[in-house]
Design an enzyme around this catalytic site. Structure first.
Site, PDB file in Angstrom:
ATOM      1  N   HIS A 102     -16.697  43.087  -6.213  1.00 59.41           N
ATOM      2  CA  HIS A 102     -15.289  43.479  -6.242  1.00 59.41           C
ATOM      3  C   HIS A 102     -14.753  43.517  -4.811  1.00 59.41           C
ATOM      4  CE1 HIS A 102     -16.455  45.612 -10.197  1.00 59.41           C
ATOM      5  NE2 HIS A 102     -15.904  44.434 -10.468  1.00 59.41           N
TER       6      HIS A 102
ATOM      7  N   GLU B  73     -14.747  46.643  -2.597  1.00 56.57           N
ATOM      8  CA  GLU B  73     -16.040  47.292  -2.359  1.00 56.57           C
ATOM      9  C   GLU B  73     -16.782  46.608  -1.206  1.00 56.57           C
ATOM     10  OE1 GLU B  73     -17.995  47.315  -6.174  1.00 56.57           O
ATOM     11  OE2 GLU B  73     -16.569  48.737  -7.024  1.00 56.57           O
TER      12      GLU B  73
ATOM     13  N   HIS C  64     -22.413  48.425  -6.113  1.00 54.25           N
ATOM     14  CA  HIS C  64     -20.988  48.702  -6.278  1.00 54.25           C
ATOM     15  C   HIS C  64     -20.718  50.020  -5.549  1.00 54.25           C
ATOM     16  CE1 HIS C  64     -20.042  45.480  -9.189  1.00 54.25           C
ATOM     17  NE2 HIS C  64     -21.333  45.556  -9.429  1.00 54.25           N
TER      18      HIS C  64
ATOM     19  N   GLU D 122     -24.239  52.413  -7.641  1.00 51.19           N
ATOM     20  CA  GLU D 122     -22.931  52.820  -7.127  1.00 51.19           C
ATOM     21  C   GLU D 122     -23.152  53.682  -5.885  1.00 51.19           C
ATOM     22  OE1 GLU D 122     -20.142  51.797  -8.468  1.00 51.19           O
ATOM     23  OE2 GLU D 122     -20.655  51.181 -10.515  1.00 51.19           O
TER      24      GLU D 122
END
Length: 356
Positions: free
Chosen positions: A118, A121, A263, A322
């Site tokens: 993304h 990110e 992420h 994450e």
């Protein structure tokens, strides 16, 4: 205090200009009141007043990531890498930016790290490139890293890293519409005419690269946008985008023992997919959680991700990690916490059993 003039070039941001001229961002902004205090992008070709003789010292060791890290910075660092870290272009983005793979080690156990699926990110790109640079430095100095003998480890594993899966998305977030020279009118249309792209996670076609994978893709698409969008649109078909195809072809060729996709939202480790993951995955995720202080969670409320597809395709461990907490893009000051918590996680994963 003396003043010099600087002509903005493509890729410049206020943080980059401040860093390379040894001034603070506030001092730079004070000398250029035409730059709004609110988040803004710099127009290439315009001139800025640069205060000099301030002696502002910036150190990554003190502050973590100091400026936006994108495909230009990656290219600069790539060319400085020691021969022990091989790089090759495995594809190109929608707008033609290179997608680089880094490889190190000679062992039969193949491990894959990836980041910046993304655009917002991109701090994880900085993280993985810092990981590679520190890996290189410790090997050259023959130092153990978190108790690990890297020379011995490199005889056991081959580590593959794609730090920037989505270079166009990162460029849009960091530079605005100036970051891509491709379909600018269409991109602005997708963004409802707004020139602020900080929220943008898709590629330059408005496709979310982590919703592109044939692992319940239709089910995920049913609850996602039906047309190009800044986030969550999985494309009109799975694996339609050149960035996704590059990772797919790499994964099919190398058949990794396990994968980690970085992420940046939640400090969690997702390790399952539709109960198709190996029995060992939960234990391995708990090992990662222990060394990082993250939380191991079996599944997220989504499908069609790269980790999902990898588990489905190979029945081997796959993890979505994450690394941060807050609103994307995370502020640069979050980079220190990301590094401190994620570094031991990445190294711990290198000691996993060989599932190939």
């Amino acid at each position: 205090m003396k003043i010099t003039w600087y002509k903005v070039k493509k890729g410049d941001t206020t943080a980059k200009i401040a860093f390379y001229h040894g001034v603070g961002i506030e001092a730079l902004m004070n000398e250029n009141r035409n730059i709004p205090a609110y988040y803004s992008y710099l127009e290439p070709g315009t001139f800025l007043r640069i205060p000099t003789n301030i002696g502002y010292d910036l150190s990554e060791k003190d502050y973590g990531c100091l400026y936006e890290y994108g495909w230009r910075e990656l290219e600069t660092d790539r060319l400085k890498m020691h021969s022990m870290i091989h790089s090759e272009k495995i594809g190109a983005s929608v707008a033609g930016k290179p997608i680089w793979l880094f490889r190190t080690g000679s062992g039969k156990k193949k491990i894959f790290f990836s980041a910046a699926w993304h655009g917002n990110e991109w701090l994880n790109t900085w993280l993985l490139m810092k990981f590679l640079k520190e890996w290189q430095k410790n090997r050259i100095q023959k130092k153990r890293w978190f108790g690990i003998d890297l020379e011995e480890l490199c005889r056991e594993i081959t580590l593959y890293i794609v730090p920037l899966v989505n270079p166009d998305g990162a460029a849009l977030v960091q530079e605005g519409i100036h970051g891509v020279q491709h379909s600018q009118e269409e991109i602005l249309k997708i963004n409802e005419g707004f020139k602020d792209f900080r929220h943008w996670s898709a590629n330059a076609s408005g496709v979310d690269l982590n919703h592109q994978w044939p692992a319940e893709w239709k089910e995920e698409a049913a609850s996602s946008p039906e047309h190009p969008f800044p986030r969550h649109f999985g494309g009109y078909t799975p694996l339609s985008e050149p960035e996704s195809k590059a990772i797919y072809e790499l994964s099919m060729k190398e058949k990794f023992s396990h994968v980690i996709a970085l992420h940046s939202q939640g400090e969690e480790i997702y390790w399952g997919y539709a109960h198709q993951e190996p029995a060992e995955s939960k234990e391995l995720a708990n090992r990662l959680a222990k060394v990082s202080s993250y939380r191991a969670v079996q599944t997220a409320d989504s499908k069609a991700g790269y980790k999902d597809w990898f588990i489905k395709e190979f029945k081997r461990p796959g993890f979505t990690v994450e690394t941060g907490v807050g609103q994307n893009p995370l502020p640069m000051e979050a980079s220190m916490r990301m590094w401190i918590t994620c570094l031991p996680l990445l190294l711990e994963s290198c000691t996993f059993p060989d599932f190939s």
